[in-house]
Write an enzyme that holds these catalytic residues in place. Structure first.
Site, PDB file in Angstrom:
ATOM      1  N   GLU A   1      -0.841  -2.116   5.265  1.00 16.59           N
ATOM      2  CA  GLU A   1       0.363  -2.097   6.000  1.00 16.59           C
ATOM      3  C   GLU A   1      -0.186  -1.010   6.954  1.00 16.59           C
ATOM      4  O   GLU A   1      -0.266  -1.008   8.380  1.00 16.59           O
ATOM      5  CB  GLU A   1       1.965  -2.736   5.283  1.00 16.59           C
TER       6      GLU A   1
ATOM      7  N   ASP B   1       0.873  -1.370   0.126  1.00 15.05           N
ATOM      8  CA  ASP B   1      -0.045   0.240   0.161  1.00 15.05           C
ATOM      9  C   ASP B   1       0.530   1.790   0.016  1.00 15.05           C
ATOM     10  O   ASP B   1       1.651   1.529   0.208  1.00 15.05           O
ATOM     11  CB  ASP B   1      -0.936  -0.111   1.054  1.00 15.05           C
TER      12      ASP B   1
HETATM   13 ZN    ZN Z   1       5.098   3.624   6.581  1.00 16.66          ZN
HETATM   14 ZN    ZN Z   2       6.247   0.673   5.481  1.00 15.94          ZN
END
Ligand code: ZN
Ligand code: ZN
Length: 388
Positions: A135, A78
């Site tokens: 994440e 991401d």
């Molecule tokens: Zn990051």
């Molecule tokens: Zn990262």
């Protein structure tokens, strides 16, 4: 095109792919284009592909020989909701979305290794390549686990990697123990009795309570937590009142922030103490308070056995001595969700000097393509050594 010994990782194509992903960043759980490319590149190499884990997650499975051990290697896909201000030819084409943490590079390094491992077939066992969504604070690892990741893909160990500006691109840091802190958030709302700014005695002032609370929380790390244990408590947001009504003392003042620690005990302590101080300050001013502490992600703690394996792999592939005393970071990574359930090791790979001081999450940060070869070599060595 063939990929002989002189180009085992298809470097030219992988650099082009990294720049393509950089130009087309996608936020957490929206990695539709990215995960489609990942799935296609895995399938093209003959790797079994499982789509849609935790939304946009992809798992590639490669079984070779009759080895009964299984390990997982994880990359995140991401980008962040921020504008890209640096000038690169492959600059983000999506408004307010940018690969400012190098997850474009993480994705490509794992892909390059997966494709090479599938061609070379020099191990015996099972490796699952995790391409994780979201994440950056959106809970991608949790979503994959909730989708039954560990039931569907039982593993003996899990490995993660993050780029690190300041280390050279052929340099790695592999350290046992705490790497990244727990990352939790908290909110406190003081409920007073609003009144005319000129007549504070007719109300109960939540604003003053908030001010006392803000200074008091810094005694938690200074006076309550063991001085030998790292911890952070920061207030990061405050709201109450209205700048168009500077003669009104508001009913409520809301404060929010983050709390970080490396052990479960300190994490419990931070949760209890922030609440205790909020309660105490509210009592002192005779008002009510509400408190909410959200456990977001646990700390990343490298386990001994996988760290030994990671260290051996890093030593085999890097040009410089492996750094084994790299300090832990107070940032967090939800790799911890996997590492909390299965022994894990999370390593740092150099991203070269921080150009113009552009570190992670800076609007001019860029992943360094020179690290792709080191990263792919590391993943390959790890699998070939771990699954002999
Ligand atoms: Zn990051
Ligand atoms: Zn990262």
């Amino acid at each position: 095109m063939t990929h002989g010994d002189n180009d085992p990782f298809e470097l030219e194509a992988m650099i082009a792919l990294r720049r393509d992903l950089h130009a087309h960043p996608e936020l957490g759980f929206e990695e539709v284009r990215t995960s489609a490319i990942v799935a296609e590149k895995l399938e093209e190499a003959g790797i079994e592909v499982h789509r849609g884990l935790g939304g946009t997650g992809v798992v590639g499975t490669l079984r070779i020989g009759d080895g009964d051990r299984a390990i997982a290697l994880r990359a995140d896909m991401d980008a962040l909701a921020m504008p890209e201000l640096g000038e690169v030819p492959y600059k983000s084409g999506t408004a307010n979305t940018m690969h400012a943490c190098g997850h474009d590079g993480h994705t490509v390094m794992l892909l390059a290794a997966a494709r090479h491992l599938a061609r070379a077939r020099k191990f015996s066992g099972t490796v699952h390549f995790i391409f994780q969504p979201a994440e950056e604070g959106r809970g991608g690892a949790k979503a994959m686990l909730a989708d039954g990741f560990l039931d569907r893909f039982p593993i003996d160990a899990v490995y993660g990697l993050h780029n690190m500006p300041g280390l050279a691109t052929d340099e790695m840091a592999v350290v046992v123990g705490p790497q990244l802190a727990s990352s939790d958030s908290w909110e406190v709302t003081f409920h007073g009795v609003g009144t005319h700014g000129a007549k504070p005695h007719l109300g109960r002032d939540a604003m003053t309570a908030a001010a006392h609370f803000l200074t008091a929380i810094h005694t938690i790390v200074a006076r309550v937590v063991d001085p030998l244990q790292p911890a952070v408590v920061s207030a990061c947001a405050i709201s109450g009142g209205d700048f168009r009504a500077l003669n009104v003392i508001p009913d409520d003042v809301r404060i929010g922030g983050t709390a970080r620690a490396y052990t479960g005990e300190v994490r419990d302590q931070l949760e209890a103490e922030i609440g205790r101080l909020a309660e105490g300050v509210a009592n002192m001013f005779c008002i009510r308070v509400s408190y909410d502490f959200k456990r977001r992600i646990p700390p990343v703690i490298n386990a001994a056995a996988p760290t030994d394996a990671a260290l051996a792999a890093a030593r085999a592939v890097t040009g410089k001595p492996v750094v084994t005393n790299f300090p832990p970071s107070t940032a967090g990574d939800d790799f911890a969700e996997f590492g909390n359930l299965v022994p894990g090791c999370y390593v740092w790979l150099g991203n070269g000097p921080a150009v113009d001081g552009a570190l992670h999450h800076n609007s001019r940060y860029d992943f360094n393509d020179e690290a792709i070869a080191t990263g792919a070599r590391y993943w390959t060595a790890l699998v070939e050594q771990e699954l002999r």
